[in-house]
Design an enzyme around this catalytic site. Sequence first.
Site, PDB file in Angstrom:
ATOM      1  N   GLU A 227       4.172 -17.978 -29.982  1.00 26.64           N
ATOM      2  CA  GLU A 227       5.290 -19.056 -30.483  1.00 26.64           C
ATOM      3  C   GLU A 227       6.595 -18.311 -30.076  1.00 26.64           C
ATOM      4  OE1 GLU A 227       5.014 -21.494 -32.528  1.00 26.64           O
ATOM      5  OE2 GLU A 227       2.839 -21.495 -32.772  1.00 26.64           O
ATOM      6  N   CYS A 261      14.738 -21.276 -33.697  1.00 25.67           N
ATOM      7  CA  CYS A 261      14.078 -21.278 -32.463  1.00 25.67           C
ATOM      8  C   CYS A 261      14.073 -22.822 -31.942  1.00 25.67           C
ATOM      9  CB  CYS A 261      12.588 -20.861 -32.460  1.00 25.67           C
ATOM     10  SG  CYS A 261      11.802 -21.655 -33.949  1.00 25.67           S
TER      11      CYS A 261
HETATM   12  P1  NAD Z   1      11.999 -10.578 -29.698  1.00 25.66           P
HETATM   13  O1  NAD Z   1      10.771 -11.030 -28.562  1.00 25.66           O
HETATM   14  O2  NAD Z   1      12.980  -9.715 -29.210  1.00 25.66           O
HETATM   15  O3  NAD Z   1      11.234  -9.616 -30.629  1.00 25.66           O
HETATM   16  C1  NAD Z   1      10.090 -10.256 -31.492  1.00 25.66           C
HETATM   17  C2  NAD Z   1       9.100  -9.036 -31.832  1.00 25.66           C
HETATM   18  O4  NAD Z   1       8.722  -8.457 -30.649  1.00 25.66           O
HETATM   19  C3  NAD Z   1       9.949  -8.092 -32.799  1.00 25.66           C
HETATM   20  O5  NAD Z   1       8.949  -7.587 -33.876  1.00 25.66           O
HETATM   21  C4  NAD Z   1      10.121  -6.857 -31.962  1.00 25.66           C
HETATM   22  O6  NAD Z   1      10.098  -5.474 -32.689  1.00 25.66           O
HETATM   23  C5  NAD Z   1       8.872  -7.009 -30.853  1.00 25.66           C
HETATM   24  N1  NAD Z   1       9.327  -6.450 -29.283  1.00 25.66           N
HETATM   25  C6  NAD Z   1      10.670  -6.597 -28.915  1.00 25.66           C
HETATM   26  N2  NAD Z   1      10.852  -5.755 -27.712  1.00 25.66           N
HETATM   27  C7  NAD Z   1       9.437  -5.310 -27.405  1.00 25.66           C
HETATM   28  C8  NAD Z   1       8.681  -4.946 -26.403  1.00 25.66           C
HETATM   29  N3  NAD Z   1       9.302  -4.448 -25.128  1.00 25.66           N
HETATM   30  N4  NAD Z   1       7.330  -4.628 -26.428  1.00 25.66           N
HETATM   31  C9  NAD Z   1       6.779  -5.117 -27.601  1.00 25.66           C
HETATM   32  N5  NAD Z   1       7.286  -5.799 -28.644  1.00 25.66           N
HETATM   33  C10 NAD Z   1       8.581  -5.837 -28.589  1.00 25.66           C
HETATM   34  O7  NAD Z   1      12.539 -11.853 -30.413  1.00 25.66           O
HETATM   35  P2  NAD Z   1      13.657 -11.587 -31.388  1.00 25.66           P
HETATM   36  O8  NAD Z   1      15.091 -11.531 -30.685  1.00 25.66           O
HETATM   37  O9  NAD Z   1      13.310 -11.165 -32.698  1.00 25.66           O
HETATM   38  O10 NAD Z   1      13.550 -13.473 -31.935  1.00 25.66           O
HETATM   39  C11 NAD Z   1      14.331 -14.514 -31.276  1.00 25.66           C
HETATM   40  C12 NAD Z   1      13.341 -15.119 -29.977  1.00 25.66           C
HETATM   41  O11 NAD Z   1      12.390 -15.699 -30.986  1.00 25.66           O
HETATM   42  C13 NAD Z   1      14.135 -16.321 -29.608  1.00 25.66           C
HETATM   43  O12 NAD Z   1      13.486 -16.589 -28.386  1.00 25.66           O
HETATM   44  C14 NAD Z   1      13.335 -17.574 -30.621  1.00 25.66           C
HETATM   45  O13 NAD Z   1      13.386 -18.967 -29.830  1.00 25.66           O
HETATM   46  C15 NAD Z   1      12.130 -17.048 -30.632  1.00 25.66           C
HETATM   47  N6  NAD Z   1      11.420 -17.675 -32.021  1.00 25.66           N
HETATM   48  C16 NAD Z   1      10.403 -18.421 -31.835  1.00 25.66           C
HETATM   49  C17 NAD Z   1       9.941 -18.944 -32.821  1.00 25.66           C
HETATM   50  C18 NAD Z   1       8.692 -19.922 -32.776  1.00 25.66           C
HETATM   51  O14 NAD Z   1       8.125 -20.139 -33.794  1.00 25.66           O
HETATM   52  N7  NAD Z   1       8.489 -20.647 -31.455  1.00 25.66           N
HETATM   53  C19 NAD Z   1      10.482 -18.714 -34.249  1.00 25.66           C
HETATM   54  C20 NAD Z   1      11.507 -17.953 -34.185  1.00 25.66           C
HETATM   55  C21 NAD Z   1      12.029 -17.233 -33.172  1.00 25.66           C
END
Ligand code: NAD
Length: 484
Positions: A227, A261
Site C-alpha cells: 500500500e 496518502c
Molecule cells: P516509509 O516507507 O518511510 O516507512 C514505512 C515503514 O517502513 C516504517 O515502519 C519504517 O520503519 C519502515 N522503513 C523505513 N525505511 C526502511 C528501510 N530502509 N527498510 C525497511 N523498512 C523501512 O513511509 P512513511 O514516511 O512512514 O509514510 C509515508 C508514505 O506512506 C507516503 O508515501 C504515503 O503515501 C504512504 N502511505 C500509503 C498509504 C496507503 O494506504 N497506500 C497509507 C499511508 C501512507
Amino acid sequence: MNTSPLTTDATSDLQRTIREMQRVFTLQRAHRPIVRNTDAAARRRKLQVLKEWMLAHRPDIRDALYRDFRKPALEVDATEIYAIKKEIEFAQRHLARWMRPKTVPTPLTMLGARSRVTYEPRGVSLIMAPWNYPFYLVVSPLVSAIAAGCPAMVKPSELTPHTAALVHRMLSELFPENEVAVFEGDADVAGALLGLGFDHIFFTGSPAVGKIVMKAAAQHLTSVTLELGGKSPAIVDETADVADAAEKLVWGKFLNNGQTCVAPDYLLVQRTVYQPLVEALKNTIRRYYAPGGEVADSPDYGRIVNARHHQRLTQLLRTAVEAGAEVVAGGQSSDGDCYLAPTLLTNVNDGMAVMQQEIFGPILPIIPYATREEAIAYVNNGDKPLALYIFSQDSAKADYVLEHTSSGGAGVNECVAHLNNPHLPFGGINQSGLGSAHGYYGFRAFSHEKAVLKQRVGFTVLKFLYPPYTGSVQRMMDWTMKWF
Ligand code: NAD
C-alpha cells in the site's frame, strides 16, 4: 576497528531484538495450524476484544496522537478509531460468508467432478506501517489478518513513538505472542524482520521502501501487499461547482496536516474556473481553520510529524518560490512546533521538486489547463497515482477522464472519502501499490484462494486422452477442440 560505547549498545540492542523476533517467529510458525483452523466465531471474538479495548481507551489513543503530531481529537476519532470500529464490525458481520468455500461451475470435460475455491490463511504475516495514521494503519490490516486466520508480527513506525508504544501495550494485553506480537524500531529492525521469511507481508509506506520490501520478499518468494503513495491529482473542470469543490478539497488536503496518502497532491483546474476556485479555496481555509484568528492557534489544525519532514516541506516551498512559484495563501511556518500553514501555490512547473515528489504536507500546487486532453496527458505522464479526483457536474466528462487515466482508486465530486466504503477495494497500481485492503479485499489479501476439484473414485472423462496417443485418442482430441 574502534567502536564507541554508544554504537556497541545500539548493536547489542538490535542483536537482542533480532533474537527475540526469531524466537517469536518460531512460536508463531508452530502455532500457525491452530490459528488457521479457528472458526468464524472465534475470529469474531478476537475482533470484539480489539474493538472493546479501543473504545475503552479512546482518551489514551487521542493523547498518543496529540503527543506525536498534535492530531486534533475529532480527526483521531474519525480517521483512526471510528474507521477501525467500522472495519471490525464489517468483518464480524460478513466473516462467515467470506470464509465459506465458493462453489464454482465445472466444465463438461471434467464431468462428474465438483469445484470450489477455499480460503486458506496465508500464514505468519508481517504488517509494517507508516507514521501518518499510526494507529489505523497498524490495526486495520491486523483486523484483516485476524479475520483471515493468520498470526501476525507488527512493526509500527518509529516516527510516532507514543502511538507505537500504545499499540504495543494494547496488542500485548489482548493477544498471546504466538498470535500477535509487536516489534518497535527503525529501518534496522524492519530490515531484520524482512529477513525472516514470512508467509505474507502487508506493507504500507513509501514507494522507495516498498521496493526494498519487495526485494526482500523475493528472497523467500513471500507474497506481498504493498500500500504505497504518490502524487494523487484532483481535476476541477469548467462545469464544477466551485464552492462545493473548494470545501471538499480543503478538507481532504489539510486533514491530518496534508499527511494523507490519498490527499490531493496537486490540482489541475480548467482556466475558466481557475480564479474563482483559488478565491474559494482561500476563503474556505479561513473559514475552517481561522474563523476568529490565526490558523496557528486553531485546535483543528495538526502539525508536521517531525523536524526533518518540516524542513523537507519548507525547502520544497522555498525552492519553488525561488524558481518563480507564487504563494497565494499561507506559506508561514515555525520550526519550533513543526507548523506549516495551509499553503496554496501557483505558477509551478515540472522542474520544481514540489511537482516531482509526493508532497505529503499542507502545500497545494494549482495548475491551470485549457483542454481535458491536456489534463489527462499531464496525469498520464507521471506515475500511476493512488487516487485521482474529478470535480465536475457533467457525469459524461468525469467518466471520460476515468476511462482515459489509470489510478488505484478514484473519486468524483469527493476526495479521500472513497476509502470509507468497506465494500470498495483500497489499493494502488504499479508505483502506488500492489493488492488491496479493506473489508473482503483485506480478508483476501491474507488468504490464499485454493482451487479444489473433487472427482468421483474410478471415473474421469480425461481417460479418453490418456496415452498411448493412438489415432482414436487424437480424433477424440480434435472432436473436443471442435465442440468443447
Ligand atoms: P516509509 O516507507 O518511510 O516507512 C514505512 C515503514 O517502513 C516504517 O515502519 C519504517 O520503519 C519502515 N522503513 C523505513 N525505511 C526502511 C528501510 N530502509 N527498510 C525497511 N523498512 C523501512 O513511509 P512513511 O514516511 O512512514 O509514510 C509515508 C508514505 O506512506 C507516503 O508515501 C504515503 O503515501 C504512504 N502511505 C500509503 C498509504 C496507503 O494506504 N497506500 C497509507 C499511508 C501512507
